[in-house]
Design a protein around this motif. Sequence first.
Motif, PDB file in Angstrom:
ATOM      1  N   GLU A   8       0.829  -1.209   0.000  1.00 44.85           N
ATOM      2  CA  GLU A   8       0.000   0.000   0.000  1.00 44.85           C
ATOM      3  C   GLU A   8       0.862   1.257   0.000  1.00 44.85           C
ATOM      4  O   GLU A   8       0.491   2.290  -0.576  1.00 44.85           O
ATOM      5  CB  GLU A   8      -0.958   0.009   1.198  1.00 44.85           C
ATOM      6  CG  GLU A   8      -0.290   0.111   2.564  1.00 44.85           C
ATOM      7  CD  GLU A   8       0.018  -1.259   3.180  1.00 44.85           C
ATOM      8  OE1 GLU A   8       0.200  -1.325   4.397  1.00 44.85           O
ATOM      9  OE2 GLU A   8       0.074  -2.229   2.401  1.00 44.85           O
ATOM     10  N   GLU A  15       0.944   4.133  -2.953  1.00 49.10           N
ATOM     11  CA  GLU A  15       0.692   5.513  -2.560  1.00 49.10           C
ATOM     12  C   GLU A  15       1.697   6.459  -3.211  1.00 49.10           C
ATOM     13  O   GLU A  15       1.377   7.626  -3.486  1.00 49.10           O
ATOM     14  CB  GLU A  15       0.766   5.644  -1.043  1.00 49.10           C
ATOM     15  CG  GLU A  15       0.342   6.990  -0.506  1.00 49.10           C
ATOM     16  CD  GLU A  15      -1.136   7.256  -0.677  1.00 49.10           C
ATOM     17  OE1 GLU A  15      -1.500   8.441  -0.814  1.00 49.10           O
ATOM     18  OE2 GLU A  15      -1.919   6.286  -0.706  1.00 49.10           O
ATOM     19  N   PHE A  62      -4.218  -3.454  -3.459  1.00 45.82           N
ATOM     20  CA  PHE A  62      -3.308  -2.736  -2.576  1.00 45.82           C
ATOM     21  C   PHE A  62      -3.689  -1.267  -2.390  1.00 45.82           C
ATOM     22  O   PHE A  62      -3.575  -0.717  -1.307  1.00 45.82           O
ATOM     23  CB  PHE A  62      -1.877  -2.792  -3.127  1.00 45.82           C
ATOM     24  CG  PHE A  62      -1.395  -4.185  -3.397  1.00 45.82           C
ATOM     25  CD1 PHE A  62      -1.348  -5.118  -2.381  1.00 45.82           C
ATOM     26  CD2 PHE A  62      -0.997  -4.566  -4.665  1.00 45.82           C
ATOM     27  CE1 PHE A  62      -0.898  -6.402  -2.619  1.00 45.82           C
ATOM     28  CE2 PHE A  62      -0.550  -5.848  -4.907  1.00 45.82           C
ATOM     29  CZ  PHE A  62      -0.500  -6.776  -3.886  1.00 45.82           C
ATOM     30  N   SER A  63      -4.114  -0.637  -3.465  1.00 45.17           N
ATOM     31  CA  SER A  63      -4.223   0.819  -3.449  1.00 45.17           C
ATOM     32  C   SER A  63      -5.373   1.335  -2.595  1.00 45.17           C
ATOM     33  O   SER A  63      -5.451   2.526  -2.353  1.00 45.17           O
ATOM     34  CB  SER A  63      -4.378   1.343  -4.885  1.00 45.17           C
ATOM     35  OG  SER A  63      -5.521   0.744  -5.497  1.00 45.17           O
ATOM     36  N   ARG A  64      -6.281   0.465  -2.178  1.00 40.72           N
ATOM     37  CA  ARG A  64      -7.426   0.944  -1.408  1.00 40.72           C
ATOM     38  C   ARG A  64      -7.128   1.049   0.087  1.00 40.72           C
ATOM     39  O   ARG A  64      -7.986   1.484   0.856  1.00 40.72           O
ATOM     40  CB  ARG A  64      -8.630   0.027  -1.628  1.00 40.72           C
ATOM     41  CG  ARG A  64      -8.472  -1.390  -1.093  1.00 40.72           C
ATOM     42  CD  ARG A  64      -9.793  -2.165  -1.246  1.00 40.72           C
ATOM     43  NE  ARG A  64      -9.702  -3.529  -0.745  1.00 40.72           N
ATOM     44  CZ  ARG A  64      -9.389  -4.576  -1.487  1.00 40.72           C
ATOM     45  NH1 ARG A  64      -9.109  -4.384  -2.778  1.00 40.72           N
ATOM     46  NH2 ARG A  64      -9.347  -5.785  -0.982  1.00 40.72           N
ATOM     47  N   TYR A  65      -5.931   0.637   0.533  1.00 40.99           N
ATOM     48  CA  TYR A  65      -5.610   0.654   1.955  1.00 40.99           C
ATOM     49  C   TYR A  65      -4.758   1.883   2.310  1.00 40.99           C
ATOM     50  O   TYR A  65      -3.851   2.249   1.561  1.00 40.99           O
ATOM     51  CB  TYR A  65      -4.841  -0.611   2.347  1.00 40.99           C
ATOM     52  CG  TYR A  65      -5.636  -1.881   2.126  1.00 40.99           C
ATOM     53  CD1 TYR A  65      -6.809  -2.111   2.840  1.00 40.99           C
ATOM     54  CD2 TYR A  65      -5.200  -2.840   1.227  1.00 40.99           C
ATOM     55  CE1 TYR A  65      -7.542  -3.273   2.651  1.00 40.99           C
ATOM     56  CE2 TYR A  65      -5.921  -4.009   1.025  1.00 40.99           C
ATOM     57  CZ  TYR A  65      -7.096  -4.218   1.731  1.00 40.99           C
ATOM     58  OH  TYR A  65      -7.810  -5.358   1.547  1.00 40.99           O
TER      59      TYR A  65
END
Length: 843
Positions: free
Chosen positions: A356, A360, A373-376
Motif C-alpha cells: 500500500e 501511494e 493494494f491501493s485501497r488501503y
Amino acid sequence: MELPECPVCLQTYNEESTIPRVLACGHSICESCLVELPQRYSTTIRCPACTQLVKYSAQQGPSSLPKNIDLLRLCLEHPSSSNVSQNSKDHSAKNGDDQHESFPRFWSDELYAAWKDWILPHDVVSIESEPPGLEGLALGPLLRGRFISSSSLNGRVCIKENQSLSLAPIASLPPFNHSKLRLSYESQIMICLEEMKEVQRQELALFLKASMKQNRICDAYGLWSDLVDGHLYLVCARHNGSLAEKSGELRSGFVGVAGDSLNRDGFVSFSMIGLSICEALFALHTEGLAAGYVGLSCFCFDELSGIYFSLNEALAKGRKVRLDVMDAISSGTCNIDKQEAICEYVFKHENFISPEGLFELLPKETITLENGFSRYPVGYSADVWSLGCVLLHALFGDGLPRYALEMNEEKKGFDLLANYICWVERVDSLLEDELGSEYLLLRQTLRKCLEIDPGNRPDVADVRKCIWDMLIKPPFDVLGNLEVAIDRNSACCCLILGELCQFPQDPSKPQRECELQDKEGGDSPNFVVDRKEKPGDFVGGLSKEMTEVKDLRGHLDCITGLVVGGGFLFSSSFDKTINVWSSQDFSHFHTFRGHENKVMALVYVDGEEPWCISGDSEGGIFIWGVTSPFGQHPLRKWYEQKDWRFSGIHSMVVSRNLCLYTGSGDRSIKAWSLKDGTLMCTMNGHTSVVSTLAICDDVLYSGSWDGTIRLWNLNDHSPLTVLEEDVPRERKAVLSIAVNRHLLVASHESGCIKVWRNDLFMSSKELHSGAIFAISVQGKFLYTGGWDKKVNIQELTGDEFQLVVNSVGYIPCSSVVTAILCSQGKLFVGFADKSIKVYHWNR
C-alpha cells in the motif's frame, strides 16, 4: 469620578496602607510599594511611573519622602468612590521606540523561541567525506560528520569531542547573492526554517521530540549547515554499523557455519535481535511516527550492540526508495512494462516497502489494472509489513524468495494481486521447511505480517510478544502482561510520504547563481535574498534590489560625528569642518568653517531657533544657525578653560531644558547654559577621558576611558551610581554608549558590548575583532562599527529576566567605521577614509 491610585498596586490612596509619597521626579507612589520596589543601588530608586532614577534612602524608608497632601485630600473627600477604581485597566506604558523598528526581523518571536536552541554553532561540526558517487545529488546523501569541539554548545547537548555523526539534508538554504548585508550563520538558518512549510517544521519537531524521549531512537543533536553546499542538515549520532552491514555475520550466527536450519542457539540469537528491532520500531510508533518503509540500514548498533532506529538513515533511504520508484516507472515503455518494473522493485536491493505504501507513491495515471493494494491507507501497519520482511531477511538472507512475475492471459498483463499471493505462499513454504512445528507461533506471526489487508496484520507489540513468549516460556514469563499496544487507527506522521522525505532543492542549480564577488574588496560572498519584497522585511530592506547606498564625499579627513535634524544631515571631521547634506537627495548643501582644530563632537538642537553645536580638540564650542540662508560664521563660540591635563572636548549632548553637557579630556563633565554660554556646573568622578555621553529620562550617562559608566541626576547634577566600578583594573575603555528607555548599551575597546536593563547587568558579547568606535540603537536592533571594518547588526530580545543578543548579519566595509547613526529609516555610517555611506529604502 476616578480617584487617584498608586501606579504599582493600582489601589486608591488612603491615610493607612496606601499613603502617597512624592518622589523627586514628581510622581507619587504608596508607602507599601516603595518598600517592595527593587533597589539596585543603595542611594537611588527607579520611579515605576517614568523609570527615572531618583534619590532614595533605604535606611530612612518612605517616611523620608513628603506626603502628597492634595491626593490624600481628594481621596478623603470622596470615600464612597474608593472602590470604583478600575484595577483591571492596563497601566503598562508601551515604549514608542520599541514599536518603531526601521528594520524589523523577518521571522516571528514564536518561531525563534521554538528553534533557537536546536541550531548548532557553525564551528562544532566538520564534514569528513561524502559517499563515492553521491556527491551533489539532489536527494542529499547521508554525510559523515564529526564534532570537533563542544566548547560552543553551552551545555545544551552532551556530545563527546571527535564523536562521529550522521548528517541528513532536510532543506535547502534560500539562495543568496550580491548584497550589502552578509547574513549571519544563525540568520540564514532561521530564514530557511521560516520559509519551510509549516508541515515540514511539524515533522522535524516530531523527529527531535522523539529522539529526546525515546532511548531506542538515535540522538538528534540539532540543525547545522556548512553554508557551502547550501543544505540545512539534521545532525544525529552515528553508531557502529547498521543491520544491513552486519546481516551476513548475523545470519551465520543464527544457522551456524554449516548453514543448517535454525537451531535453539541460533533462535536465541535471532530472538534477541528481533526483540531489539521491535522495541526500536515501537519507540517510533509511540511518538506518533510511522516510517512507511523500513530497511535493514534503518537499524544501527551502539557500543553495547543495542539496536537503535536511525531517523537520518530512514530519511536518506526513504528518498532513495522514492527515486527507485520513479526510475521503475520511467523504465517501462507501456503500462504493462511499468507494472512489471514496479513488481520487480518490491524486493529490489532489499527495499522493503509495503504494497500500500508503494502504490501511494505511484502517480495515479500509472495504475491501470485493478489491484488489492491501493485501497488501503498507509499507517503503522505498513511498518509491520516491512518489519516482517526485515526479520525474514535476517533469517534467510539471499534464500528469501524473489517476487515472481507471471502473465495473466485473460487480462493481457500482470495480475499484481495474484503474483503477490503466489510470492507469499512461497515464503510460507520456506518458513514451514526451515522452522518446522517447533517455531509454529513465529511462523504464523511472520506470515500475518505479509497480509494484504493492513487490518489483519499484527501490531509491533504483538510481534515482540510472540518472540518473547517463545524465548521465555510462559510459565516463567513475568513481563508478558506489560505490553502496551499502539492504536493502529490513530493519526500518525508517515515519514516516506511526508514533506521532509521530498528531495531538497539542489542549491547548485543555475537559478541560485551564487556569485562569489565582493564589491567591497573582500574574499567572501555578499548575500542577498532572491525573493519578492515583503513589507517590513529586514533582509529585503538591505538587499540590492530594495535598498540604495549613497556615497557622500566632501570631507578631507576622518569622520567623527553624524546627526540628523531639520531636514539635514550634519557630519563633522578631523578636517575642522562641519558639512551639511540634504536628507532628501543627500546633496551637499553647506560647509561650516571656523574651527582651528579637529572637530570631535556634534549635536543638533531642535527649537524655535534650531542650532548645530560642535566641539573641537582644543575645547572650542561653536553654535551654528541652521536656518536658511546659512551663515559663514558661528552665532556664538566659547572655549573651555585649559590646564596641563586638558585634551579637548570628546563628547557632547543637550538636555530638554537646553543645557549643553560636554565630556572632556580633563576627566570632567561640564554643564553649559546655551543662552549665554556660561558654565553652570562641573561634574567630577571619572579618572580618565570622558569619551561618550547620553541622556534618557532626566538621567545623564557618561562613559570613560577608565572603563566605567556613571549616572548623574540632571535636576541637581549629583551622582546617582557607577557601573563597572567593581570590575578588575584591566577593564577596557568605554568608547560609546547608547540608551533606549530601559536599555543601556556600551561598547568597549576590546570589541565587546555590555547591556544593562533597568540598571541590572544582562549580557556581554564580543562582536568585533577590534575596538568598537560607534554604536546606535533603533527599536530592538543594535548597530555597531569599529576597527575591523564591519557594521554588525544585532537584535536584542528577551524579557526582564533574560536578554539575548542575536546576530542578524554584518555589512562589509572598506574602511574603519568611526560613526554610526540609525534614524528615520536610514542607516548613516561614517568612515576613517573620509567617506559617508547612507543605506536607505528605495521606495
